[in-house]
Design a protein around this motif. Sequence first.
Motif, PDB file in Angstrom:
ATOM      1  N   THR A 190       0.826  -1.192   0.000  1.00 16.80           N
ATOM      2  CA  THR A 190       0.000   0.000   0.000  1.00 16.80           C
ATOM      3  C   THR A 190       0.867   1.252   0.000  1.00 16.80           C
ATOM      4  O   THR A 190       1.838   1.351   0.756  1.00 16.80           O
ATOM      5  N   LYS A 244      -6.368   8.174   2.618  1.00 11.41           N
ATOM      6  CA  LYS A 244      -6.968   7.078   3.401  1.00 11.41           C
ATOM      7  C   LYS A 244      -5.932   6.502   4.360  1.00 11.41           C
ATOM      8  O   LYS A 244      -4.743   6.409   4.068  1.00 11.41           O
ATOM      9  N   ILE A 288     -10.582   2.208  -7.682  1.00  8.77           N
ATOM     10  CA  ILE A 288     -10.749   1.589  -6.367  1.00  8.77           C
ATOM     11  C   ILE A 288      -9.389   1.159  -5.833  1.00  8.77           C
ATOM     12  O   ILE A 288      -8.572   0.578  -6.556  1.00  8.77           O
ATOM     13  N   ASP A 289      -9.158   1.449  -4.575  1.00  4.19           N
ATOM     14  CA  ASP A 289      -7.941   0.997  -3.897  1.00  4.19           C
ATOM     15  C   ASP A 289      -8.354   0.550  -2.503  1.00  4.19           C
ATOM     16  O   ASP A 289      -8.859   1.345  -1.699  1.00  4.19           O
ATOM     17  N   LEU A 290      -8.179  -0.725  -2.207  1.00  2.67           N
ATOM     18  CA  LEU A 290      -8.549  -1.228  -0.893  1.00  2.67           C
ATOM     19  C   LEU A 290      -7.453  -2.132  -0.354  1.00  2.67           C
ATOM     20  O   LEU A 290      -6.691  -2.737  -1.108  1.00  2.67           O
ATOM     21  N   SER A 291      -7.380  -2.217   0.961  1.00  4.35           N
ATOM     22  CA  SER A 291      -6.348  -3.035   1.605  1.00  4.35           C
ATOM     23  C   SER A 291      -6.831  -3.447   2.979  1.00  4.35           C
ATOM     24  O   SER A 291      -7.667  -2.780   3.605  1.00  4.35           O
ATOM     25  N   ILE A 335     -10.481   1.583   2.325  1.00  5.54           N
ATOM     26  CA  ILE A 335     -10.916   1.565   0.934  1.00  5.54           C
ATOM     27  C   ILE A 335     -11.077   3.002   0.465  1.00  5.54           C
ATOM     28  O   ILE A 335     -11.574   3.855   1.208  1.00  5.54           O
ATOM     29  N   ASN A 391     -13.129   7.862   1.104  1.00  4.63           N
ATOM     30  CA  ASN A 391     -12.400   6.736   1.669  1.00  4.63           C
ATOM     31  C   ASN A 391     -12.850   6.469   3.092  1.00  4.63           C
ATOM     32  O   ASN A 391     -13.364   7.352   3.789  1.00  4.63           O
ATOM     33  N   THR A 440     -11.630   4.188   6.681  1.00  5.50           N
ATOM     34  CA  THR A 440     -10.560   3.470   7.365  1.00  5.50           C
ATOM     35  C   THR A 440     -11.105   2.836   8.639  1.00  5.50           C
ATOM     36  O   THR A 440     -11.818   3.495   9.416  1.00  5.50           O
TER      37      THR A 440
END
Length: 939
Positions: A119, A144, A725-728, A806, A821, A823
Motif C-alpha cells: 500500500t 486514506k 478503487i484501492d482497498l487493503s 478503501i 475513503n 478506514t
Amino acid sequence: MRTILSILLLFFCGITFAQTTITGTVVDDNGLPIPSANIIVVDASVGTVTDFDGNFTLNVDQNPPFTLQASSIGFESMSIEVTSNNQTLNFILNEGTALDEVVVSASRTPERIFESPVTVERFGLKEIKNTASADFYDGLENLKGVDINTNSLTFKSINTRGFAAFNNPRFMQLVDGMDNSAPALNFPLGNLIGMVETDVQSIELLPGAASALYGANAFNGILFMTSKNPFDHVGISGYIKQGITSQEAAGDNPYTDLGIRMAHKFSDKFAAKVNFGYVNGTDWLADSEADKLNRGLTRADLDYDGINIYGDEVSANIRAAGGGVGIIPNVVVSRTGYKESDLTDNKAESIKADWGLYYRPITDNSLEIAYVGKVGTGSTIYQGAQRYRIDGFFMQQHKLEIKNDNFFLRGYVTEDKAGDTYVMDATGVNINREWKSDADWFGDYIGTYVNATFSGATEAEAHAAARAVAEAERYEPGSPQFNRAFNKIINDPDLTTGSKFQDNSKIYHADANYNFSHLLDIAEIQVGGSYRKFSLNSFGTIYTDYDGPINYSEFGIYTQIQKSLDLNESMELKLTGSVRYDKAELFDGFFSPRISAGLTINKDHNIRGSFQTGFRNPSTQELFIGLDGGRAFLVGGAKINHERYFGTYDVSPFAQAAFGMPATITQTGESGYNNSMTASIATELGNHDAANNGREFVANPGSVKPEQVSSFELGYRGKVKGLVIDLSGYYNSYKDFQSTKNVIATYYGDNQNFDLTGYDPANPATVAGLNEDTQMILAALQNDDFEVYQTYTNTDASVNSYGAAIAVSTKVLGNFDLAMNYTFAKLDFDTSQDPDFRTGFNTPEHKVKASFGNTELFKNFGFNLAWKWSDSYLWEASFGDGDVPAYHTIDAQINYRIPSLKSTFKVGAANLLGDEYFTAFGSGFIGSQYYVSWTINNL
C-alpha cells in the motif's frame, strides 16, 4: 594531409557542439495548459519542465532524429519524434487516474502506483494545488488511513495504523532522503521545520512496516517528501496567505503564512535554489480545567489536578505530612496551580530556510553531486509527559549526496538547540515554590486545619480556612512578583527550581543504495545500508547526561530482488523479496524480511499480498530520559540508565521511629525497575485474599528492548466502470511491544520478600504476622514513603491490531471530481494480561473522508470541499489518559487563476462550520482558519 586533418577536426567539433532547439506547449484534453509537466529526451538524461502557461524550450546537444516525451502526474504520457532543429511540438495529454502515478518509495525504484507491491499513498502537485486544507501538510489527512494529531497550530503529528502520540517514534518522515526527526526528541516535528509549499514536488506515504528497506523507525509508516530540482524547475515562485484563526478560548487572531522559492540553472552542469518560509499566528489555547486523573474533581475538591492547570500536581497526604496525628484527616491535598494561559503568550511561529547547490559533471549523464542545507526556528506547544513551551527552537541539517539513476550515497548531520524552551508544568510548580516552599505551604495548611478544628469548625470549614491561610499573598498572574518569578524560573535549567529545557543534540547519518538492474537482465537487484550515530546533550535537563553527552550508534544492511513474470497476454506477476539486518550498539542484531506478490490482470486490476516484518529500537527518550514529570519520575529503560538517575527524599517520622530509617534516603531509577510495586496496589490491596501471597503486586519491569511486528497485508487496485478503487486489509502481530508502565518504588523494604499470606485488609492486626520487608512496604505505602516512576519497558502480553481501508474516486456530472475513503482500525489487546501496561493505540476505530470539487468549473475557476468524520477513541499517553469525542469537519476553498499574472488566488476555510474539537487528551480545542492566498508560479 594538414588540410584533411583540419576538415576532420572542424567536422568533429561540429558534431560535438551541435545543438538542437525545440519549443512547444503541453496542454490537457480540454486545451488547458499543464504547468510543471516534464519534457525529456527518451533514453537520455536531458529535459526541462513547462512554465505556468504550459510552454517550454529545450536545447539538446544532439542532432535529430530523437524522441521527446511529455508527462505529468495525473495524465497519460505522450511521445513525439523530433525531426529537425527549431521544431515546435504541441503535446496534448489525456487525463489519467491516480493509478497511473509513479512512486519510488515502495521498492526504492520508480514504478506505477498501480503495480506497487504494498500500500502506498501519493500527494502530488495537483493535490497540493486543490487541497481545501489551510496548507499542504494538513491536506495529507485526506489520504486514506492517515491520522493527523494536532498538537498546536504549527506542530502536527502524522500517523498510520494506530499507536499514535505526539512523540511518535514509530513513524518516520524523510525530506529529500533526510530524516527530519529532532535529535533531542527522536521524532518529527511535523512541518514546523520542513518544506516550503512551493518547493514540494511530491509526497509519498507508506502505511505500515517498512523496516526491510528503511530501518528501525519505519515501523508504523514512513512519509517521503521530495523537493523540486533546480535543473528541472527554475524561476521564482511564492505565495502569501493572510487570514484569521478563530477559537472560543483564544478569540479571533491574525494568521500569516508566506513562502518563496528561487531557482536558477546557470548551465547544464550547475544549478542552485533557495527557499524561505514564515508562519505566524496564535496557537490553539489549551484551557481545560477538568480533572486530569478522570475522577470528576474540581478545585472545590482537596486533591484537584486540572488538565491544563500546572502546579496543582504537587500534593501530599496531610496526616502523613503531619506526623500521623489522628486529628488530621487521612486525605490528600494538592496545591493551587496556574492556568496554561498564565504561563505562555500562545504565539505560534515557524521560520525556515533551505538552499541547495547541484552539480552534474558529465554531459548527458544523470550523475549529480548536491549539497543541501536547512535551518529552522520556531515557537509552538509540544505535549509529551508534560506540556512544553517550545520557544526559539533551532534545528539545522546539512547533506552531501552523490547519485545517478542507479545509485546514491548520502551523508548528513542534524543538530538542534532548545533555545528558550521551558516546561510549563515545572514552571507552575516552581513559581509556587518560589513564593512558598512545599513544606511551608503544607505546614500552614495543617496547622490552620488543626486550629480550626479545635475551634469547632466542621471538616469542610477547616479545609477552607486552611487553604485560605496557606494561599495568603500567593503570586497572582501578571503581578510584578509573578513576572519576576516567572522570568527567573524559565531561565533556570535545574528542574527542581526552574523549568528551562536545554539541549544541543546531534544525529550523524549515512546511507547508500545501488541498483544492479542496468547490469543484470535476470532480475532487479538492489543492495544498500545505513549508519547512524546519536549524540545526546541536554545538560542533564531531559536526559541523564549530567556528566556529558551520551553517544551510541546503530547500523543496517539490506538487499532486495524484484522480478516480473508474464504469465500470459493478460496477466503479469511481480515478485519482490527483501531482507535487512540491523545492529544497535545497545541491543542484539536481527533480520527483517519482506516478501510480496502483485498480480496484474488485463492492465486494469491488480491484486497484491505481502508479509513483512518491522522493528523499532527504543527512542532516545525511552532509553535515557531522566525527568521529574510531576506525578511520576520518568526514567529511561536502557539498563545503563537506571543508576544514572537518582533523587534524595525525606522519610516519614513514622518510618524513622518504627524501622530506624534515616531522615533522608537516596534512591536511583534502579528501584523503579528492580524493587517496585504495581501502581494499582493501593486500590487493589483492599480486595486481597488472605490465601494469596500478593506477588501479583510486585512490578519489576524489565529493561527496554526493541519491539518487532509481523504484518500481513492483502490489497486490490483497479478501474471498474469509471471508478478507481484501492482497498487493503492488514493484520499486525507485535512482539515485545514497547510502552510505559507506572510503578511505585518504596523507600525501604525488599520486594523480593513481599508476601501477604495471612494478611486480612479488614483486620490491621494481621500485619504483625508478616515478614519485616512486607511490613515495611505496607507502611511505606501508608505514609507516602515512595516515589512513582514511569518506566519504559516491554510487555509479554499479546498485542495485535488489524484494519482495512478503501478509497473510491470517479468523475460525476461531467468533470466534477468525487472521492471517498473509509478506514477501520482495531486494537486486539486484553488488558487483564497486563493491567498497568498502556498500549497508546490512540486511533479511532472508524474514520470517513470525502471530497468534491472541480478544477475548471468555468474558465480559470475551481473549487474543492473536503469533509472528515472521526469516531471517538481513548487517548493514552504519558501526559494523561482520556476520551476524545467523535468529531467532523468541513474544509472548503475556491480558486481563480489569472494566467497573464502567472497567479492563482484562493479563498479558503479549515473547519468551516466552527465546531471545535480536539484530537488528543490535554491539547487545545481546534477552531477555524479562514484565509485568502495569492500564489505566483513563475517557473
